[in-house]
Design an enzyme around this catalytic site. Structure first.
Site, PDB file in Angstrom:
ATOM      1  N   SER A  92      44.799  15.777   3.340  1.00  0.00           N
ATOM      2  CA  SER A  92      43.655  15.149   3.415  1.00  0.00           C
ATOM      3  C   SER A  92      43.372  14.853   1.636  1.00  0.00           C
ATOM      4  O   SER A  92      44.268  14.390   1.102  1.00  0.00           O
ATOM      5  CB  SER A  92      42.091  16.018   3.064  1.00  0.00           C
ATOM      6  OG  SER A  92      40.704  15.161   2.657  1.00  0.00           O
ATOM      7  N   TYR A 107      36.614   5.291   3.197  1.00  0.00           N
ATOM      8  CA  TYR A 107      38.422   6.075   3.118  1.00  0.00           C
ATOM      9  C   TYR A 107      37.423   7.433   3.077  1.00  0.00           C
ATOM     10  O   TYR A 107      37.624   8.046   3.448  1.00  0.00           O
ATOM     11  CB  TYR A 107      38.836   5.967   2.149  1.00  0.00           C
ATOM     12  CG  TYR A 107      40.708   6.476   1.120  1.00  0.00           C
ATOM     13  CD1 TYR A 107      41.739   6.558   2.229  1.00  0.00           C
ATOM     14  CD2 TYR A 107      39.978   7.869   0.677  1.00  0.00           C
ATOM     15  CE1 TYR A 107      42.302   7.358   2.162  1.00  0.00           C
ATOM     16  CE2 TYR A 107      41.142   8.210   0.515  1.00  0.00           C
ATOM     17  CZ  TYR A 107      42.500   8.375   1.547  1.00  0.00           C
ATOM     18  OH  TYR A 107      43.526   9.456   0.643  1.00  0.00           O
ATOM     19  N   LYS A 164      38.063  10.535   4.996  1.00  0.00           N
ATOM     20  CA  LYS A 164      38.330  12.471   4.528  1.00  0.00           C
ATOM     21  C   LYS A 164      37.069  13.617   4.998  1.00  0.00           C
ATOM     22  O   LYS A 164      37.624  14.177   4.970  1.00  0.00           O
ATOM     23  CB  LYS A 164      38.802  12.268   3.279  1.00  0.00           C
ATOM     24  CG  LYS A 164      40.114  11.398   3.291  1.00  0.00           C
ATOM     25  CD  LYS A 164      40.960  12.081   4.317  1.00  0.00           C
ATOM     26  CE  LYS A 164      42.530  10.781   3.809  1.00  0.00           C
ATOM     27  NZ  LYS A 164      43.756  11.853   4.727  1.00  0.00           N
TER      28      LYS A 164
END
Length: 282
Positions: A136, A150, A154
Site C-alpha cells: 500500500s 489514488y 489504497k
C-alpha cells in the site's frame, strides 16, 4: 541456515517489485515474477535460471489472474508468500478524471489486488498456510487533495486486507499491509496526471501537477524498503501493518491522530442515536 522460500509477485518488472525480486534471487529463493513487460526481466532470467519463473500478467484481467496464479502454484508445487505489488499513481482533482481513468485505476490498485488474493487463497489453504503481503502506501491512511482516486484504491485495499486477515487466520495464513513512503523507484516520474481544469488552478488539488517534474528527492531508500518488506513477510506472527519511511510515519501518525480527535468528542452524541432503553421495573 534458513530454508529457501518461494515467492509470487505482481508488478515485479520495475521499481520496488524488481528490487524485491533481485534481493530474493540473490539469497537463493525462488521467485514467480509477473508483470506486463517481461523483457525487463530477461537479464535476471539469464543469470538465475530456474530460480526465476515468469509469466505475463495484467492484474485487471481477472481470467488471466486465475490462470497465472493457478499455474504458478501447480508448477512450483507451493508458494510461501504472495506479494501484491502491481499498481500505479493517478493524480488530479476528482472532477478532472475521465470515467475510463477512474475505472482503470480502481481495477488495477483495488480490484486487481483483491483478485490475486482470492485466486491464491484456495492454494494457501490447501498447503496449510502462507502469507499475503499487500503493498500500500501512507496514502492508504492519509488522504490529500489531488490524490482522491489514488486514496480510494489504497484505503479500499487496506480495508479489504484487514478484514481478510481475520478471515484466514484460522488457516495459518497471515496478511501484512506495507505502507512505504516516497522512494526513489521512479513512481513520481511514471505517475499519470489528469487533464487540468482551469477552475482548480491555485487550489490544493493543483499541487500534484508538478509531481512528475518535481525535484524534491524521495527520502526512502528502495533497497532498504525492499529488504524490510522481505523481513516483514517472514516475521512470525504476521504484522498487520508495517510503516516504512519517516515521511510515511509522519503522514500516517498525523492522519490517525486527527481522525481519533474527530471521534473522541462524539461519544455522547453518538449514543443519542441509540434506541431508548425501557425503564427497569422496580
Amino acid at each position: 541456515m534458513a530454508r529457501a522460500r518461494t515467492w509470487f509477485l505482481t508488478g515485479a518488472t520495475h521499481g520496488l517489485g524488481r528490487e524485491i525480486t533481485v534481493q530474493l534471487l540473490r539469497r537463493g529463493d525462488r521467485v514467480a515474477a509477473t508483470g506486463r513487460d517481461l523483457g525487463a526481466l530477461a537479464e535476471l532470467a539469464d543469470e538465475y535460471g530456474d530460480l526465476l519463473w515468469t509469466a505475463p500478467l495484467d492484474v485487471t484481467d481477472r481470467r488471466a489472474v486465475r490462470e497465472v496464479v493457478d499455474r504458478a502454484f501447480s508448477e512450483l508445487v507451493s508458494i510461501d508468500v504472495v506479494i501484491n505489488n502491481a499498481g500505479y499513481g493517478l493524480f488530479g482533482a476528482a472532477e478532472e478524471f475521465s470515467d475510463d481513468q477512474v475505472d482503470h485505476q480502481l481495477a488495477t490498485n483495488l480490484s486487481g489486488s483483491i483478485q490475486v488474493a482470492r485466486a491464491a487463497l484456495p492454494h494457501l489453504r490447501a498447503q496449510g498456510g502462507g502469507r499475503i503481503v499487500q503493498v500500500s502506501t501512507y496514502g492508504g491512511q492519509a488522504a490529500n487533495a489531488g490524490a482522491s482516486l489514488y486514496n480510494a484504491g489504497k484505503f479500499g485495499i487496506e480495508g479489504f486486507m484487514e478484514a481478510l486477515a481475520r478471515e484466514v487466520e484460522p488457516f495459518g495464513i497471515g496478511v501484512t499491509i506495507v505502507e512505504p513512503g516516497g522512494t526513489g523507484t521512479g513512481f513520481r516520474r511514471n505517475a499519470i496526471l489528469a487533464a487540468p481544469m482551469a477552475a482548480y488552478d491555485g487550489t490544493p488539488a493543483a499541487a500534484v501537477r508538478g509531481l512528475a517534474t518535481g525535484s524534491r528527492p524521495s527520502p526512502g531508500d528502495p533497497v532498504k524498503v525492499a529488504s524490510m518488506m522481505i523481513a516483514a513477510a517472514e516475521a512470525d506472527p504476521a504484522p498487520l501493518r508495517v510503516v516504512l519511511g519517516s515521511d510515511s510515519y509522519r503522514f500516517v501518525h498525523e492522519a490517525l491522530v486527527q481522525r481519533l480527535a474527530g471521534v473522541e468528542g462524539q461519544k455522547s452524541s453518538a449514543a443519542a442515536a441509540d434506541l431508548d432503553q425501557p425503564e427497569t421495573p422496580r
